[in-house]
Design a protein around this motif. Structure first.
Motif, PDB file in Angstrom:
ATOM      1  N   ALA A 301       0.900  -1.311   0.048  1.00  0.00           N
ATOM      2  CA  ALA A 301       0.132   0.011   0.060  1.00  0.00           C
ATOM      3  C   ALA A 301       0.783   1.243  -0.236  1.00  0.00           C
ATOM      4  N   ALA A 302       0.584   2.117  -0.965  1.00  0.00           N
ATOM      5  CA  ALA A 302       1.320   3.555  -0.768  1.00  0.00           C
ATOM      6  C   ALA A 302       0.768   4.386   0.225  1.00  0.00           C
ATOM      7  N   SER A 303       1.518   5.013   0.699  1.00  0.00           N
ATOM      8  CA  SER A 303       1.275   6.105   1.725  1.00  0.00           C
ATOM      9  C   SER A 303       1.143   7.585   1.172  1.00  0.00           C
ATOM     10  N   GLU A 304       0.888   8.392   1.743  1.00  0.00           N
ATOM     11  CA  GLU A 304       0.690   9.936   1.352  1.00  0.00           C
ATOM     12  C   GLU A 304       2.083  10.111   0.929  1.00  0.00           C
ATOM     13  N   GLU A 305       3.271   9.924   1.796  1.00  0.00           N
ATOM     14  CA  GLU A 305       4.561  10.492   1.501  1.00  0.00           C
ATOM     15  C   GLU A 305       5.130   9.677   0.227  1.00  0.00           C
ATOM     16  N   ASP A 306       4.744   8.480  -0.147  1.00  0.00           N
ATOM     17  CA  ASP A 306       5.179   7.811  -1.247  1.00  0.00           C
ATOM     18  C   ASP A 306       5.032   8.569  -2.496  1.00  0.00           C
ATOM     19  N   TYR A 307       3.843   9.379  -2.434  1.00  0.00           N
ATOM     20  CA  TYR A 307       3.701  10.196  -3.468  1.00  0.00           C
ATOM     21  C   TYR A 307       4.415  11.463  -3.753  1.00  0.00           C
ATOM     22  N   ALA A 308       4.981  11.729  -2.642  1.00  0.00           N
ATOM     23  CA  ALA A 308       5.921  12.888  -2.589  1.00  0.00           C
ATOM     24  C   ALA A 308       7.447  12.553  -2.538  1.00  0.00           C
ATOM     25  N   ALA A 309       7.612  11.535  -2.613  1.00  0.00           N
ATOM     26  CA  ALA A 309       9.071  10.817  -2.500  1.00  0.00           C
ATOM     27  C   ALA A 309       9.656  10.888  -3.970  1.00  0.00           C
ATOM     28  N   GLU A 310      11.163  11.253  -3.689  1.00  0.00           N
ATOM     29  CA  GLU A 310      12.246  11.072  -4.895  1.00  0.00           C
ATOM     30  C   GLU A 310      13.012   9.812  -4.288  1.00  0.00           C
ATOM     31  N   PHE A 311      12.528   8.633  -4.729  1.00  0.00           N
ATOM     32  CA  PHE A 311      12.917   7.427  -4.238  1.00  0.00           C
ATOM     33  C   PHE A 311      14.331   7.294  -4.717  1.00  0.00           C
ATOM     34  N   LEU A 312      14.759   7.414  -5.513  1.00  0.00           N
ATOM     35  CA  LEU A 312      16.218   7.514  -6.185  1.00  0.00           C
ATOM     36  C   LEU A 312      16.543   5.923  -6.166  1.00  0.00           C
ATOM     37  N   ASP A 313      15.802   5.185  -6.286  1.00  0.00           N
ATOM     38  CA  ASP A 313      15.818   3.434  -6.201  1.00  0.00           C
ATOM     39  C   ASP A 313      14.898   2.761  -6.827  1.00  0.00           C
ATOM     40  N   LEU A 314      15.002   1.378  -6.924  1.00  0.00           N
ATOM     41  CA  LEU A 314      14.029   0.463  -7.545  1.00  0.00           C
ATOM     42  C   LEU A 314      12.645   0.505  -6.671  1.00  0.00           C
ATOM     43  N   VAL A 315      12.201   1.617  -6.471  1.00  0.00           N
ATOM     44  CA  VAL A 315      10.835   1.766  -5.904  1.00  0.00           C
ATOM     45  C   VAL A 315      10.034   2.674  -6.637  1.00  0.00           C
ATOM     46  N   LEU A 316       8.722   2.290  -6.895  1.00  0.00           N
ATOM     47  CA  LEU A 316       7.719   2.904  -7.704  1.00  0.00           C
ATOM     48  C   LEU A 316       6.478   3.037  -6.935  1.00  0.00           C
ATOM     49  N   ALA A 317       5.767   4.368  -7.088  1.00  0.00           N
ATOM     50  CA  ALA A 317       4.535   4.912  -6.288  1.00  0.00           C
ATOM     51  C   ALA A 317       3.690   4.505  -7.555  1.00  0.00           C
ATOM     52  N   VAL A 318       2.473   4.033  -7.396  1.00  0.00           N
ATOM     53  CA  VAL A 318       1.457   3.921  -8.400  1.00  0.00           C
ATOM     54  C   VAL A 318       0.057   4.079  -7.986  1.00  0.00           C
ATOM     55  N   LYS A 319      -0.745   4.866  -8.899  1.00  0.00           N
ATOM     56  CA  LYS A 319      -1.971   5.171  -8.643  1.00  0.00           C
ATOM     57  C   LYS A 319      -2.861   5.239  -9.709  1.00  0.00           C
ATOM     58  N   VAL A 320      -4.227   4.881  -9.868  1.00  0.00           N
ATOM     59  CA  VAL A 320      -5.233   4.713 -10.842  1.00  0.00           C
ATOM     60  C   VAL A 320      -5.966   5.916 -10.727  1.00  0.00           C
ATOM     61  N   VAL A 321      -6.071   6.664 -11.626  1.00  0.00           N
ATOM     62  CA  VAL A 321      -6.725   7.950 -11.653  1.00  0.00           C
ATOM     63  C   VAL A 321      -7.812   8.028 -12.718  1.00  0.00           C
ATOM     64  N   ASP A 322      -9.178   8.303 -12.608  1.00  0.00           N
ATOM     65  CA  ASP A 322     -10.111   8.480 -12.981  1.00  0.00           C
ATOM     66  C   ASP A 322     -10.172   8.870 -14.511  1.00  0.00           C
ATOM     67  N   ASP A 323      -9.319  10.000 -14.728  1.00  0.00           N
ATOM     68  CA  ASP A 323      -9.244  10.448 -16.014  1.00  0.00           C
ATOM     69  C   ASP A 323      -8.007  11.308 -16.068  1.00  0.00           C
ATOM     70  N   LEU A 324      -7.933  12.010 -17.296  1.00  0.00           N
ATOM     71  CA  LEU A 324      -6.526  12.965 -17.578  1.00  0.00           C
ATOM     72  C   LEU A 324      -6.723  14.170 -16.280  1.00  0.00           C
ATOM     73  N   GLU A 325      -7.950  14.700 -16.147  1.00  0.00           N
ATOM     74  CA  GLU A 325      -8.042  15.887 -15.353  1.00  0.00           C
ATOM     75  C   GLU A 325      -7.603  15.257 -13.542  1.00  0.00           C
ATOM     76  N   HIS A 326      -7.967  14.357 -13.420  1.00  0.00           N
ATOM     77  CA  HIS A 326      -7.399  13.746 -12.215  1.00  0.00           C
ATOM     78  C   HIS A 326      -5.767  13.513 -12.000  1.00  0.00           C
ATOM     79  N   GLY A 327      -5.451  12.986 -13.283  1.00  0.00           N
ATOM     80  CA  GLY A 327      -4.000  12.746 -13.552  1.00  0.00           C
ATOM     81  C   GLY A 327      -3.189  14.202 -13.151  1.00  0.00           C
ATOM     82  N   ILE A 328      -3.576  15.226 -14.241  1.00  0.00           N
ATOM     83  CA  ILE A 328      -3.273  16.379 -14.063  1.00  0.00           C
ATOM     84  C   ILE A 328      -3.162  16.988 -12.441  1.00  0.00           C
TER      85      ILE A 328
END
Lengths: 415, 415
Positions: A301-328
């Motif tokens: 499970a991703a935490s809030e911090e994961d979406y703000a993180a610069e991992f600089l490592d083999l770690v990736l945060a992933v999220k499904v968004v409803d559409d382009l506007e939610h992605g933006i």
């Protein structure tokens, strides 16, 4: 201990001599510097061996030791980098505006040097030579304040460069390496706004925040790269997968590596299981939101911090968004203003993505790993700015110059 | 009292709405603002009358009262200035670089807004409308912190502009006038580097130094204009006299007025007595070095400080120099990096002068009084930078934008 102000003032005085060199002279100077680095390889490697021994004694980690270490191949690469800067187009004298006013006066904008650049950086000794070369090519003098670990290496490199400067009749102080490693010396440097035109910190977030916090000189900073890849409903799946793998895995420690993957909900079922497979093959740890987690085995499970993180490592945060506007909207919230990528075959979606985001580099169907001065055609890069002032994104030679007005007339008066 | 941070944060949020307006919408917005200033002239003049009455009660001087005062003609000029900004070419979306790399990716640089500009200025209420117009035209939101003397005038103008913003669906906070005049509020403003992209102080040297001293936000500053006119050996005498009279006398209080005259020794006998005559006719007080004094009746001895002074008055420092190089050396020593002029019919001398000096505006046979954004073709000017970073010299709309990279490909990866 003593003040560093006299050293910086000598550098400022030398800046006039650098600015007075013509294009051919600057090219000759840099070629001579490149040759001198090779000719004096022994002395530089010996100095580097002292730094390495001291670092090992201090118990410095392997990653840092690797960044600090020079060997004949790295020294040759350093010399080549300086020669490549020598061969770049001269940014000085470029006319960026040329206009005759109704009253007959001619108004031009012409590039001139900034003056004195202060580079503040950590352990890589190659920065010493490359940054000096870029600053000199753009007609500037440079004050180099490297890390204490590389003290002897940097001093040896500066001495070699100084010999080439002297041979061209330019004071050695045009490339000034500060060896005073006290915090007070750094603080003094950052206050010398009458002598320094621009400070460029390169290194960890701590260093950059320290510089930004204490500087009265102008600073161009780059905190971090939280680069996003948004895979649109209209993405080509194979292409999007390739952008993901290249962006995340080709050099995870780079600031232009992908840190967060956003996927349009309509494509999630098709894309994410495949993505999970290729990422797993490459040992990438996935931290996902609930919708993505359901489609990506082994993800956590991703935490809030994961979406703000610069991992600089083999770690990736992933999220499904409803559409382009939610992605933006997600990117606008978490952006570090570095690099964002859209994968989509829909020109409308691509245009909307580009227009809605104000990051330094916005890319369409291109790997984030191209967000680099050399790759974008700047020749070489002195840093990456995430500050929307003066320069934004990868900074090449132009970012080390300023446009000023040259006006000519035949005695026109305003009256 | 309360923090100003919520107000500035609202302005930052509004910046997204401003940036989302297209070119036609921004033009419509500014035209509506211009019309609204005229339609609400009564309310603005009434507010201004309150400021004027308060200033008179406080015993404010006539010069300040004059700068503060609005009347129907000045209000009309303000509305016209806003309409002129509306009609300027849109700087946003301009492509300043367009290049296809060998791997097929297309690299463009495209202008986008900076974000939030903070204008910090003194008593002229017209700055409120004009600065707001320029910032909005370039897609930015603006925080306006004017002087306490103009508080009611500025608030009334902002209210009128806010009505036009609302009518376009943009939050009024896009033009935020700070009415909190405490020193603490100013200090807080200057620390909000997460919310403000650029601060532009306009006013006396004290204000600008205060801002530069305390800011953690980026600042573009203009301390003063110590503009030089160098009259070369090869100058046309009549032309040089005209440049002198226009430069010194057409508006002595302007920052682009000539403050120091340098004359080549070989021309001194012919030029200075004539210069003394025309300057005396216009009531200019001359402070000269011994060689010039001997040729200029009624002149007094110049002190060291006179050569560093921005008189902003009918006072002129004069010096005879041995040759062009001595003239250049004098300017390099005393320059404020604003504007320098050479009067000469010798192209070599002119070229040497232009290349040796790094001031923001270097002019050949042209009056220094043309060193102004409008005169140089920028349309309008938000300030003049004497900082060699981001913008240098008169700043127009482009200086309120930044170029960022837009990259497009067909799935290229770096590997």
């Amino acid at each position: 201990m003593h003040s560093i102000e006299p050293q910086v003032r000598a550098c400022r005085d030398a800046a006039t001599a650098v600015a007075a060199l013509d294009s051919a002279q600057r090219q000759t100077l840099l070629k001579a510097m490149s040759a001198a680095l090779l000719a004096n390889a022994g002395a530089i490697l010996a100095a580097n061996a002292r730094d390495l021994a001291a670092a090992k004694d201090k118990g410095v980690g392997t990653a840092m030791l690797d960044r600090l270490a020079l060997d004949p191949a790295r020294l040759m690469a350093m010399a080549e980098a300086v020669a490549e800067v020598a061969a770049l187009d001269d940014p000085l004298g470029q006319v960026t505006r040329d206009d005759v006013r109704p009253n007959g006066i001619r108004v031009q904008k012409v590039r001139i040097p900034l003056g004195v650049i202060a580079m503040i950086y950590e352990a890589r000794p190659n920065v010493t030579a490359e940054a000096a070369a870029l600053c000199l090519k753009a007609g500037n003098a440079v004050v180099l304040r490297g890390g204490s670990e590389a003290l002897h290496s940097n001093a040896a490199i500066a001495q070699v460069l100084g010999g080439a400067l002297r041979a061209q009749g330019v004071p050695e102080a045009a490339v000034t390496v500060l060896t005073d490693q006290r915090r007070e010396a750094m603080l003094e440097l950052l206050q010398l706004h009458e002598l320094i035109d621009l400070a460029i910190p390169r290194g960890g977030e701590g260093l950059i925040r320290f510089v930004a916090e204490h500087a009265r000189v102008p600073v161009i900073k780059h905190y971090k790269g939280v680069c996003h890849l948004y895979v649109d409903r209209a993405a080509d799946l194979a292409q999007a997968l390739a952008l993901l793998v290249d962006g995340k895995c080709s050099r995870p420690a780079a600031c232009n590596a992908v840190e967060t993957l956003l996927v349009h909900a309509e494509l999630a079922d098709a894309f994410l299981p495949q993505a999970a497979r290729v990422l797993a093959e490459r040992g990438v740890q996935v931290r996902a939101d609930p919708r993505a987690q359901a489609l990506m085995p082994d993800s956590t499970a991703a935490s809030e911090e994961d979406y703000a993180a610069e991992f600089l490592d083999l770690v990736l945060a992933v999220k499904v968004v409803d559409d382009l506007e939610h992605g933006i909207a997600h990117i606008q919230r978490y952006t570090s203003d570095h690099t964002e990528v859209i994968a989509s075959a829909d020109p409308q979606a691509c245009m909307r993505f580009v227009q809605a985001l104000r990051s330094a580099v916005v890319m369409v169907n291109t790997s984030s790993r191209f967000s680099d001065g050399g790759q974008l055609g700047l020749g070489s890069e002195i840093g990456i700015s995430t500050t929307r002032l003066h320069a934004y994104g990868p900074m090449g030679l132009e970012a080390l110059t300023i446009e000023r007005f040259v006006v000519s007339g035949e005695g026109q008066v305003r009256g």
